[in-house]
Scaffold this motif. Structure first.
Motif: not given
Ligand SMILES: [Zn+2]
Length: 364
Positions: A173-177, A198-209, A229-234
């Motif tokens: 799993l990857f988060v690029d900041m 899985q990407v959707k799930k990761m993104a919505e685990l953040f209390p983002a604006d 095939n490694i879930p990742a978000i920016t």
């Protein structure tokens, strides 16, 4: 079919036989230098600090990226975190430090690996791009050339080394900041490829604006991981060249939520997109300067705007109005250009919205 499976098994065993952490024997600032990381051969239940050896520069020395590893006492998922692949985007540095201040390897299932400052070349000159010394100097967007090239220019080689010798095999799993670029402002905002659940799930685990459902950007770190095939978000954490306490804290909450949801640490989920009432859009419009001049932006990030609302005024040095700009559609203000000096085509206001047409369901 059988032959393919045998070949795959053979390749896997060859890969794992070669994939061991390679220490150069050097130390920099007291930390061991590695050319390759394999978290499998690290002793469980411990913290590690390394200097990862990247591409070489024009004077025959190497660029180094500080690496933090928390190897859990038990096995589990492998989370990768990266900050400052764009050299002036620094909030992620503090996010990683705060995550690691709390991580207890003895209570961790799985591994967390973090690269603190992936683009040292850009960081040193306060610039998002990777810097070249050749041909009187030039630069390249270091988040458009992944997974790099073994025999390419220094930026391509640095990306290739990080992709193959740091991240390959070490993350699931990857988060690029990131942050917005210099002269512009973002809230806490995520680009996420919603075609991957899985990407959707990761993104919505953040209390983002705000979240943008997004098809990705070829050559970006996020898209390169998703393609493999490694879930990742920016994760876009506000403004460049600044530590923003609230946005850093909410980013740390999001990373901890991933660790909890993945069963890597015990605990109760903190605030997520649901409680934050994150605005999720699938399209965005950028209003850009038509001429050069000084811009006064009439909205803030996070504001709701209506179609036809005046959002910016641009004046010359004497104060005469050159242009007035209006929202082409209703939505949320995702970004503003907060540096008043604006050249032609510079960003003034970016609006995130929902396009109801079927073709935009996953992002336009
Ligand atoms: Zn960036």
């Amino acid at each position: 079919m059988y032959k393919v499976a045998t070949l795959a098994l053979l390749l896997t065993s060859v890969f794992s036989a070669q994939a061991e952490t390679i220490y150069t024997g050097d130390k920099i600032n007291g930390y061991p230098v590695i050319k390759k990381l394999d978290v499998n051969d690290l002793e469980a239940g411990k913290h590690y600090r390394f200097m990862f050896q990247g591409a070489s520069n024009g004077i025959g020395q190497n660029w180094y990226v500080p690496i933090l590893v928390a190897k859990g006492a038990k096995s589990g998922p492998k989370l990768g975190l990266q900050a400052a692949i764009h050299g002036d985007e620094l909030n992620g540095v503090r996010v990683i430090q705060q995550v690691f201040e709390k991580l207890e390897p003895a209570k961790l299932s799985g591994t967390v690996v973090a690269a603190v400052g992936a683009n040292p070349s850009g960081m040193l000159v306060n610039n998002r791009h990777w810097q070249f010394a050749m041909d009187s100097g030039s630069s390249v967007d270091f988040n458009r050339i992944w997974p790099g090239k073994e025999k390419g220019n220094s930026a391509q080689q640095h990306a290739w080394l990080m992709w193959n010798n740091l991240w390959a095999g070490n993350v699931t799993l990857f988060v690029d900041m990131h942050t917005q670029s210099t002269g512009n402002d973002f809230p806490l905002f995520i680009y996420a490829d919603y075609r991957n659940p899985q990407v959707k799930k990761m993104a919505e685990l953040f209390p983002a604006d705000q979240i943008k459902k997004d098809l990705g950007e070829k050559g970006s770190v996020e898209t390169t991981f998703v393609e493999h095939n490694i879930p990742a978000i920016t994760l876009e954490v506000g403004k460049p060249k600044l530590y923003q306490t609230d946005l850093i804290a909410r980013s740390v909450t999001g990373v901890n939520n991933i660790l909890i949801e993945q069963g890597m640490i015990a605990g109760k989920l903190g605030r997520t997109a649901k409680e934050q009432q994150t605005y999720i859009g699938n399209s965005m419009n950028s209003i850009r300067a038509e001429v050069g001049g000084f811009a006064e932006i009439l909205v803030k990030t996070g504001d709701s705007v209506q179609k036809g609302q005046k959002v910016a005024i641009q004046r010359n040095a004497f104060g005469d109005v050159l242009r007035e700009y209006y929202a082409p559609n209703a939505g949320k203000v995702l970004s503003i250009g907060d540096d008043p000096m604006r050249e032609s085509n510079a960003l003034l206001v970016r609006i995130l919205f929902n396009d109801p047409s079927a073709k935009c369901a996953d992002g336009c």
